[in-house]
Enzyme design. Structure first.
Site, PDB file in Angstrom:
ATOM      1  N   GLU A 176       3.895  -5.066  -8.080  1.00 22.33           N
ATOM      2  CA  GLU A 176       4.840  -6.108  -8.512  1.00 22.33           C
ATOM      3  C   GLU A 176       4.536  -6.720  -9.870  1.00 22.33           C
ATOM      4  OE1 GLU A 176       5.184  -8.895  -5.254  1.00 22.33           O
ATOM      5  OE2 GLU A 176       6.475  -7.533  -4.141  1.00 22.33           O
TER       6      GLU A 176
HETATM    7  C1  BMA Z   1       4.519  -8.822  -1.467  1.00 21.50           C
HETATM    8  C2  BMA Z   1       3.091  -8.512  -1.723  1.00 21.50           C
HETATM    9  C3  BMA Z   1       2.200  -9.686  -1.754  1.00 21.50           C
HETATM   10  C4  BMA Z   1       2.707 -10.836  -0.962  1.00 21.50           C
HETATM   11  C5  BMA Z   1       3.854 -10.489  -0.085  1.00 21.50           C
HETATM   12  C6  BMA Z   1       4.434 -11.644   0.657  1.00 21.50           C
HETATM   13  O1  BMA Z   1       5.355  -8.617  -2.473  1.00 21.50           O
HETATM   14  O2  BMA Z   1       2.954  -7.666  -2.788  1.00 21.50           O
HETATM   15  O3  BMA Z   1       1.909 -10.067  -3.057  1.00 21.50           O
HETATM   16  O4  BMA Z   1       1.700 -11.372  -0.239  1.00 21.50           O
HETATM   17  O5  BMA Z   1       4.816  -9.955  -0.886  1.00 21.50           O
HETATM   18  O6  BMA Z   1       4.947 -12.605  -0.193  1.00 21.50           O
END
Ligand code: BMA
Length: 863
Positions: A461
């Site tokens: 991300e």
């Molecule tokens: C995702 C993951 C984490 C996060 C999760 C929940 O995008 O990559 O970074 O903990 O979401 O928000």
């Protein structure tokens, strides 16, 4: 004839070369795990320490701090990361070791900033917990007692130093700003450290920025030659597997023997011998060899996981050195081809396209030395039992320990491996980039022999945050366009140059994918190509049904939270904390919209639970229900989507989170449920234009003749209507098998008390898959009181429960005070059915105790 000649040659060669003398192992090692002491730099009092370990664990063992996972204790231990700590040990050396031509200290993992002193001489400075450090100590060792000291500098102080040197601000997800343990001036320092991102706090993890010697320390010595690296490459996989062993080894400058022999031994059998000329310094040797009639390695659910142990042995007249790897023979490819939708994104294993079923994995503990082999075995067996075939090792944690990948090889769990970058931009100065490059080389070389490893992915991300979360615009607005360009140049240096180059050079049979999610190099996610993370459910508050309309090519993240069960919550709380809005429960929830969002969704589908314990239980049903909708949608649409990895498999401390397994190892309703939803056969439905469309999904590689049966039943067990059909469950496909007009079932039905029961059976009447369709949301169902009858029996290794019901029972949850899980739990029982479940015994839980805390909860009792 030809084969005999070769064997004869091998025998003569062996006899000629080594008929006489002793042949010693060129290497010896001493494990430096004993006698460690530690103190903070500003305190003269030494205390005993554990290595491998971390500071927090040592302080906890000594009673200096309380368990940071209990209630609000985390808040009181934030001083630890602002201090420097010293670890020291001593070890005795004899002439034997001192006489070796070479000696080095091997630190497999130092978290993170370490100065290493041997006998009071500073020999190394380290700055990356993801790397190992080998330090030449030949000239610094002495006879008798040697003193080893490791000064661990505060990652926060070092981070601030680096932050201040940079001169501009780098966007980082809000995690390290958790109110708890705020860093001086709210400086976001995590990205300056090559240290696990989640240590700084995450939306499911505490802020516990520990330090430590987190992997083993050894003194290694060697004479003549030493193998540094062994890489087994699979060149051709056919009726014979053609392989190549690349051996990198170092030869001492005082070389004695000019000729050595290299043997390749497969599962204990010598298959190849070559004569090798040595040169002093670094040597690279390539030895091709073959395995006849190779057995293939398959992902879980598709076949066996055949593994071969390959050993390389270098021998001279007097010395030998060995190295080995266990490999599996399979082909794997990430297929990205233009098609009518966009560009495909799927994995082909041994020539078959395979739908990836699994979850995202985070480290099993904040304190990384704590999980042991049994914990790895446990969590990965849980994944295997739930019919997963892929695990994503997420980029805010660590490159896992070797045992993790060994177990994935054994269990057929393919690995989507992120490099360790998540939800942040990163600095791009020369020394940082060089550090990243070395980290990547080491980890790629360490992991590339594992058949389970499927893909290298640059980051989690980062690209989407830069482009879609307002980061880029924020930097342009608050700093300048030039700074934004500089920050993105670092991105490109790391994720478009350094990492793909390393993968290409050191592991060129595997694909590299720059960012998850993404649609191509430098392009953010699209539903038509690449992979996606879908967070409109949860963060966007959209209904679970929106999973049905948002089908990407490969879903690498989607999720919904729940609480751990009451027996788990009791372990980190007191009765006064038993409300989801108590300080303790709020602190063990790190998503900014956490407990309120669970409650909001829960009230959409379920009646308000009457108390705390029932709230926890229903939150798990809600999570399982939501993720089931997502997985089914992905699998039904496999013409487009070829993977469904939900967020997240496990937890790193006790918390409300997206996990399917809580910190204590208890399977939540979700994990029990995905076992069915990920099984090779699935029946799933969609309602389109007033008709019910029934899909049969098969991940089996062969066609199967089966019977599809749909019964309209009420909660008392009266059958109102039924439909049946013989079908062919086509191999590796999802196909529409039946349509029923909704008038056929809606007209004669009291919708609150009726459901459709769908089964797929083979011709021996064995159920391959089943599913249920309700016509009302759960809160509007008129659920009967099932009055389940049950018996509990003690067997040799397990307890067995037999349950019987006349009426429909929704989400039967068998509650016991055991750390083991049942063969099934949270299940529905159709009217007039019987169910047998078992649970393994534990040493401290005798039959009496087991029965004492035994109870059954069903949904109808919760409000
Ligand atoms: C995702 C993951 C984490 C996060 C999760 C929940 O995008 O990559 O970074 O903990 O979401 O928000």
């Amino acid at each position: 004839m030809k084969k005999n000649k070769i064997n004869l040659f091998i025998i003569i060669f062996i006899l000629a070369s080594f008929s006489s003398c002793n042949n010693y192992d060129s290497a010896s090692e001493i494990n430096l795990t004993d006698n460690w002491m530690f103190r903070s730099v500003d305190n003269q009092q030494w205390n005993s320490a554990t290595v491998p370990g971390t500071i927090h664990i040592d302080l906890m063992r000594l009673g200096i701090i309380d368990d940071p996972f209990y209630r609000l204790n985390e808040h009181d231990v934030q001083w630890i990361d602002k201090k420097d700590w010293i670890y020291r040990t001593s070890f005795e050396l004899t002439e034997d070791v001192l006489n070796k031509q070479n000696s080095y200290l091997e630190f497999s993992g130092l978290d993170t900033y370490a100065k290493i002193f041997l006998n009071d001489t500073l020999l190394a400075n380290t700055n990356n917990m993801f790397r190992g450090y080998n330090i030449d100590v030949k000239d610094f060792l002495k006879l008798g007692t040697n003193k080893l000291e490791v000064l661990l500098e505060s990652p926060i102080k070092k981070g601030i130093e680096k932050h201040d040197q940079l001169g501009y601000s780098i966007p980082v997800s809000g995690n390290d700003l958790a109110e708890i343990g705020k860093v001086e001036g709210n400086k976001r320092v995590s990205v300056f450290n090559r240290k696990a991102g989640y240590h700084f706090g995450w939306d499911w993890g505490p802020r516990l920025v520990t330090s430590g010697i987190w992997k083993h320390v050894k003194l290694k010595s060697w004479d003549q030659f030493k193998i540094n690296d062994l890489y087994i490459q699979q060149e051709i996989l056919d009726e014979t597997a053609i392989l190549n062993a690349s051996i990198n080894f170092t030869v001492d400058k005082d070389i004695v023997s000019k000729d050595i022999r290299a043997d390749i031994i497969v599962d204990g059998n010598l298959v190849k011998t070559s004569a090798v000329k040595l040169k002093s310094g670094e040597n690279n040797l390539e030895v091709p060899f073959e395995i006849k009639d190779p057995k293939l390695w398959w992902p879980n659910g598709m076949g066996e996981q055949a593994l071969y142990n390959i050993e390389v042995r270098l021998s001279s007249d007097n010395y030998h050195a060995t190295a080995s790897h266990r490999i599996g023979l399979r082909t794997i490819e990430l297929v990205r081809e233009p098609d009518s939708i966009g560009t495909s994104f799927y994995f082909k294993v041994n020539g078959h396209s395979i739908f990836m079923k699994g979850a995202n994995y985070i480290p099993q503990d904040v304190f990384l030395a704590r999980p042991k082999k049994v914990n790895y075995e446990y969590i990965l067996s849980s994944a295997q039992e739930a019919n997963m075939n892929m695990i994503r090792v997420w980029g805010g944690g660590i490159y896992e320990k070797d045992k993790f990948y060994d177990l994935c090889d054994e269990k057929g769990l393919l690995i989507w491996q992120d490099f360790m970058f998540a939800c942040a931009m990163y600095p791009g100065n020369k020394s940082y980039l060089e550090n990243v490059k070395q980290e990547a080389i080491e980890n790629v070389k360490r992991l590339r022999n594992h058949p389970s490893l499927a893909l290298w992915c640059g980051n989690n991300e980062v690209l989407i945050a830069w482009n879609n979360w307002g980061w880029k615009d924020g930097v342009i607005k608050n700093q300048s366009k030039e700074i934004a360009d500089t920050i993105f140049r670092s991105y490109e240096d790391i994720f478009h140059k350094i990492l793909p180059d390393v993968v290409k050079e050191y592991d060129n049979t595997r694909s590299y994918w720059p960012s998850s999610p993404g649609s191509a190099f430098g392009e953010t996610q699209k539903m038509e190509s690449g992979n996606a993370h879908f967070w409109w459910v949860w963060w966007g508050k959209k209904p679970f049904d929106s999973y049905n309309d948002s089908i990407p090519r490969f879903m690498a993240e989607f999720g919904f939270q729940s609480f751990p069960e009451f027996n788990s919550v009791k372990k980190y709380t007191l009765p006064e904390d038993y409300s989801i809005y108590s300080d303790v429960m709020k602190s063990h929830q790190r998503s900014s919209i956490g407990n309120k969002t669970i409650e909001e969704y829960l009230l959409r589908d379920y009646n308000k639970p009457k108390d705390f314990e029932n709230f926890l239980y229903v939150s798990q049903l809600l999570q399982a229900h939501g993720i089931k909708i997502g997985i089914e949608a992905h699998r039904r649409n496999r013409y487009k989507c070829m993977g469904s990895l939900y967020w997240q498999l496990n937890d790193c401390w006790p918390v409300a989170s997206w996990s399917g397994i809580d910190y204590y190892g208890k399977w939540k309703a979700l994990h029990y449920n995905v076992k069915d939803v990920f099984s090779n056969f699935l029946i799933s439905h969609e309602i389109k234009n007033d008709s019910l469309e029934i899909y049969v999904i098969s991940d089996s590689l062969i066609d199967i003749n089966a019977k599809l049966q749909i019964d309209l039943i009420d909660f008392e067990g009266n059958k109102i209507n039924s439909w049946g059909k013989d079908i062919l469950a086509n191999a590796n496909s999802a196909s529409l098998k039946m349509k029923i007009s909704s008038n056929d079932y809606l007209d004669h039905t009291i919708l609150e008390r009726t459901f459709l029961y769908l089964t797929l059976r083979d011709f021996d009447n064995k159920i391959l898959a089943d599913n249920k369709i309700f016509f009302k949301s759960y809160k509007d169902l008129n659920l009967p009181e099932p009055n389940i009858e049950y018996s509990i029996a003690e067997k040799e290794n397990h307890f067995e429960i037999i349950l019987e019901t006349e009426k429909f029972a929704k989400n039967v949850f068998i509650v016991v005070n055991s750390s083991n899980n049942f063969s099934d739990n949270f299940f529905d029982m159709i009217p007039n059915s019987k169910k047998r479940v078992k649970i393994q015994k534990e040493p401290n839980l005798d039959f009496k105790l087991f029965k004492k805390d035994f109870k059954i909860i069903t949904l109808d009792q919760t409000y």
